[in-house]
Design a protein around this motif. Sequence first.
Motif, PDB file in Angstrom:
ATOM      1  N   LEU A   4       0.798  -1.319  -0.001  1.00 10.08           N
ATOM      2  CA  LEU A   4      -0.068  -0.048  -0.113  1.00 10.08           C
ATOM      3  C   LEU A   4       0.979   1.129  -0.133  1.00 10.08           C
ATOM      4  CD1 LEU A   4      -2.766  -1.104   2.591  1.00 10.08           C
ATOM      5  CD2 LEU A   4      -2.987  -0.810  -0.047  1.00 10.08           C
ATOM      6  N   ALA A   5       1.892   1.308   0.815  1.00 12.95           N
ATOM      7  CA  ALA A   5       2.563   2.435   0.631  1.00 12.95           C
ATOM      8  C   ALA A   5       3.530   2.712  -0.323  1.00 12.95           C
ATOM      9  CB  ALA A   5       3.958   2.254   1.805  1.00 12.95           C
ATOM     10  N   ILE A   6       3.904   1.530  -1.281  1.00 12.75           N
ATOM     11  CA  ILE A   6       4.674   1.994  -2.286  1.00 12.75           C
ATOM     12  C   ILE A   6       3.507   2.319  -3.410  1.00 12.75           C
ATOM     13  CG2 ILE A   6       5.939   0.587  -4.322  1.00 12.75           C
ATOM     14  CD1 ILE A   6       7.280  -1.010  -2.165  1.00 12.75           C
ATOM     15  N   GLY A   7       2.456   1.745  -3.460  1.00  8.89           N
ATOM     16  CA  GLY A   7       1.081   2.099  -4.199  1.00  8.89           C
ATOM     17  C   GLY A   7       0.967   3.747  -3.884  1.00  8.89           C
ATOM     18  N   LEU A   8       0.953   4.130  -2.726  1.00  8.49           N
ATOM     19  CA  LEU A   8       0.537   5.381  -2.687  1.00  8.49           C
ATOM     20  C   LEU A   8       1.601   6.543  -3.251  1.00  8.49           C
ATOM     21  CD1 LEU A   8      -0.613   5.583   0.969  1.00  8.49           C
ATOM     22  CD2 LEU A   8      -1.780   6.127  -1.104  1.00  8.49           C
ATOM     23  N   LEU A   9       3.086   5.902  -3.172  1.00  9.23           N
ATOM     24  CA  LEU A   9       4.182   6.756  -3.803  1.00  9.23           C
ATOM     25  C   LEU A   9       4.076   6.830  -5.105  1.00  9.23           C
ATOM     26  CD1 LEU A   9       7.197   5.477  -1.612  1.00  9.23           C
ATOM     27  CD2 LEU A   9       6.276   7.825  -1.424  1.00  9.23           C
ATOM     28  N   TRP A  10       3.523   5.735  -5.859  1.00  6.79           N
ATOM     29  CA  TRP A  10       3.580   5.709  -7.258  1.00  6.79           C
ATOM     30  C   TRP A  10       2.388   6.633  -7.649  1.00  6.79           C
ATOM     31  CZ3 TRP A  10       6.351   4.067 -11.254  1.00  6.79           C
ATOM     32  CH2 TRP A  10       7.265   3.183 -11.080  1.00  6.79           C
ATOM     33  N   CYS A  11       1.284   6.610  -6.854  1.00  6.61           N
ATOM     34  CA  CYS A  11       0.268   7.333  -7.108  1.00  6.61           C
ATOM     35  C   CYS A  11       0.446   9.081  -7.080  1.00  6.61           C
ATOM     36  CB  CYS A  11      -1.118   7.194  -6.273  1.00  6.61           C
ATOM     37  SG  CYS A  11      -1.840   5.471  -6.975  1.00  6.61           S
ATOM     38  N   ILE A  12       1.513   9.488  -6.496  1.00  6.18           N
ATOM     39  CA  ILE A  12       1.821  10.695  -6.475  1.00  6.18           C
ATOM     40  C   ILE A  12       1.853  11.447  -7.762  1.00  6.18           C
ATOM     41  CG2 ILE A  12       3.651  12.373  -5.538  1.00  6.18           C
ATOM     42  CD1 ILE A  12       3.747  10.547  -3.038  1.00  6.18           C
ATOM     43  N   THR A  13       2.613  10.672  -8.831  1.00  7.75           N
ATOM     44  CA  THR A  13       2.712  11.111 -10.012  1.00  7.75           C
ATOM     45  C   THR A  13       1.461  10.574 -10.880  1.00  7.75           C
ATOM     46  OG1 THR A  13       4.016   9.148 -10.841  1.00  7.75           O
ATOM     47  CG2 THR A  13       5.417  10.755  -9.895  1.00  7.75           C
ATOM     48  N   ILE A  14       1.195  11.454 -11.694  1.00 10.14           N
ATOM     49  CA  ILE A  14       0.309  11.030 -12.668  1.00 10.14           C
ATOM     50  C   ILE A  14       0.529   9.921 -13.588  1.00 10.14           C
ATOM     51  CG2 ILE A  14      -1.306  11.895 -14.572  1.00 10.14           C
ATOM     52  CD1 ILE A  14      -1.018  14.496 -13.492  1.00 10.14           C
ATOM     53  N   VAL A  15       1.775   9.638 -13.933  1.00 10.12           N
ATOM     54  CA  VAL A  15       2.096   8.649 -14.892  1.00 10.12           C
ATOM     55  C   VAL A  15       2.380   7.423 -13.991  1.00 10.12           C
ATOM     56  CG1 VAL A  15       4.079   7.881 -16.082  1.00 10.12           C
ATOM     57  CG2 VAL A  15       3.433  10.221 -16.225  1.00 10.12           C
ATOM     58  N   GLY A  16       2.331   7.701 -12.853  1.00  7.54           N
ATOM     59  CA  GLY A  16       2.584   6.155 -12.053  1.00  7.54           C
ATOM     60  C   GLY A  16       1.157   5.592 -11.281  1.00  7.54           C
ATOM     61  N   ILE A  17       0.123   6.260 -11.607  1.00 12.05           N
ATOM     62  CA  ILE A  17      -1.178   5.959 -11.051  1.00 12.05           C
ATOM     63  C   ILE A  17      -1.838   4.481 -11.530  1.00 12.05           C
ATOM     64  CG2 ILE A  17      -3.946   6.147 -11.012  1.00 12.05           C
ATOM     65  CD1 ILE A  17      -3.187   9.219 -11.118  1.00 12.05           C
ATOM     66  N   PRO A  18      -1.276   4.170 -12.679  1.00  7.89           N
ATOM     67  CA  PRO A  18      -1.803   2.568 -13.078  1.00  7.89           C
ATOM     68  C   PRO A  18      -0.876   1.712 -12.195  1.00  7.89           C
ATOM     69  CG  PRO A  18      -1.582   3.741 -15.034  1.00  7.89           C
ATOM     70  CD  PRO A  18      -1.146   4.689 -14.024  1.00  7.89           C
ATOM     71  N   VAL A  19       0.514   2.108 -11.857  1.00  6.63           N
ATOM     72  CA  VAL A  19       1.376   1.042 -11.081  1.00  6.63           C
ATOM     73  C   VAL A  19       0.628   1.146  -9.789  1.00  6.63           C
ATOM     74  CG1 VAL A  19       3.806   0.740 -10.414  1.00  6.63           C
ATOM     75  CG2 VAL A  19       3.213   1.849 -12.630  1.00  6.63           C
ATOM     76  N   GLY A  20       0.242   2.398  -9.189  1.00  7.67           N
ATOM     77  CA  GLY A  20      -0.066   2.333  -7.838  1.00  7.67           C
ATOM     78  C   GLY A  20      -1.535   1.582  -7.788  1.00  7.67           C
TER      79      GLY A  20
END
Length: 125
Positions: free
Chosen positions: A25-41
């Motif tokens: 969950l923590a790594i998913g939240l970090l990925w969701c900070i960027t718009i590009v990383g939302i699918p990864v999050g």
Amino acid sequence: MGLFRFFGNIIWFILCGFISGLAWLAIGLLWCITIVGIPVGIQCFKLSCVSFCPFGKNILLGTKTSSLVLNILWVVFGGLELALGYLAAGIVLCCTIIGIPLGLQCFKLLKLAFLPFGARIEIKV
């Protein structure tokens, strides 16, 4: 067999699963900070559910080349830490006879920590 899965998931959640799921969950939240990383999050959020209760679930790794680029980025920016954590926990748990089933779950989730994109989760009946 269903009773083994039930108690296995409870013991797993207490000893390993809570921290493991929170890490996803923590790594998913970090990925969701960027718009590009939302699918990864979002994928990390899905996989946290598997990490909370892995007994009774089978992981099938994908072979598509489209997910190769995402998997490479994943290993560099988050997957390596999770994989090393699963490896260390799996080795420690397998040192005891009682911990072997939990250690095997760590090794199962280790594969998922390296190659989460394109992987499928099957629920055993």
